[in-house]
Design an enzyme around this catalytic site. Sequence first.
Site, short mmCIF file in Angstrom:
data_model
loop_
_atom_site.label_atom_id
_atom_site.label_comp_id
_atom_site.label_asym_id
_atom_site.label_seq_id
_atom_site.Cartn_x
_atom_site.Cartn_y
_atom_site.Cartn_z
N ARG A 196 0.77 -1.27 -0.07
CA ARG A 196 0.02 -0.12 0.06
C ARG A 196 0.90 1.18 0.00
NH1 ARG A 196 -4.66 1.66 4.27
NH2 ARG A 196 -2.86 2.40 5.51
N ASP A 247 -3.68 -9.95 12.35
CA ASP A 247 -2.88 -9.87 11.25
C ASP A 247 -2.73 -11.57 10.72
OD1 ASP A 247 -0.88 -7.82 9.82
OD2 ASP A 247 -0.46 -9.91 9.37
N ASP A 261 1.11 -12.22 10.42
CA ASP A 261 1.85 -12.28 11.62
C ASP A 261 1.47 -13.45 12.22
OD1 ASP A 261 3.33 -9.85 11.15
OD2 ASP A 261 1.80 -8.66 12.49
N THR A 317 -0.84 7.75 -1.25
CA THR A 317 -2.14 7.48 -2.10
C THR A 317 -3.06 6.36 -1.73
OG1 THR A 317 -1.47 5.88 -3.66
CG2 THR A 317 -0.70 8.01 -4.45
N1 URA Z 1 -5.33 -8.08 7.02
C1 URA Z 1 -5.39 -8.95 7.98
O1 URA Z 1 -4.14 -9.72 8.15
N2 URA Z 1 -6.05 -8.94 9.06
C2 URA Z 1 -7.09 -8.13 9.10
O2 URA Z 1 -8.00 -7.89 10.01
C3 URA Z 1 -7.41 -7.13 7.86
C4 URA Z 1 -6.29 -7.30 7.11
#
Ligand code: URA
Length: 210
Positions: free
Chosen positions: A105, A201, A204, A109
């Site tokens: 990302r 995430d 992660d 922008t």
């Molecule tokens: N990406 C992720 O890993 N978790 C989310 O909650 C949103 C995007």
Amino acid sequence: MPEHLTIVDHPLVQHKLTLMRDKGTSTAGFRQLLREISHLLAYEVTRELKMTTRNIETPLTELDAPVLAGKKLALISILRAGNGLLDGILDLIPSARVGFVGLYRDEETLQPVQYYFKVPEGLEDRLVIAVDPMLATGNSSVAAIDLLKKAGAKDIRFLCLLASPEGVAKMKEAHPDVPIVTASLDQKLNEKGYIVPGLGDAGDRMFGTK
Ligand code: URA
């Protein structure tokens, strides 16, 4: 696959998903569960694959037996979290062709920018299944599907573990021809773009990077 959104409500999927959401689940446990759940999701997303027959001989008789038709399908992992779903699906479809789409990302922008794109040849003749565990804002998913269509893909499905209402709406607007299969449509996105209740995430949690 006629529905734009299919939620796989099988008890095993929902049970495993609950274990994955639990923040006390270890990295190894999360990875194992993702692999197991991806088998069950793969079963659903491939439900309507085209079939033909092949003549074989069993020990008892000759038989025109069902086999998958057409070119090998293409699995496209949206990096990096897509790789967790990819591994499990390859357990079931070991001869699938595999591609990767990398997007980050742009912080100014806020738009996704491509940093890696490598996909199998002949996408136009294959069923293409794009995989990413989290359909959150939908920005990267829409961009990934844009790239796959530019590369020739015509018959695309999107497989994720969790979807947000916002992500589903964005995908439906941009790519109404791409059915989505997921284990859950969660409540919402938070202000940071995380799915709530979600599981955090996904990258992660599967790679232990936090
Ligand atoms: N990406 C992720 O890993 N978790 C989310 O909650 C949103 C995007």
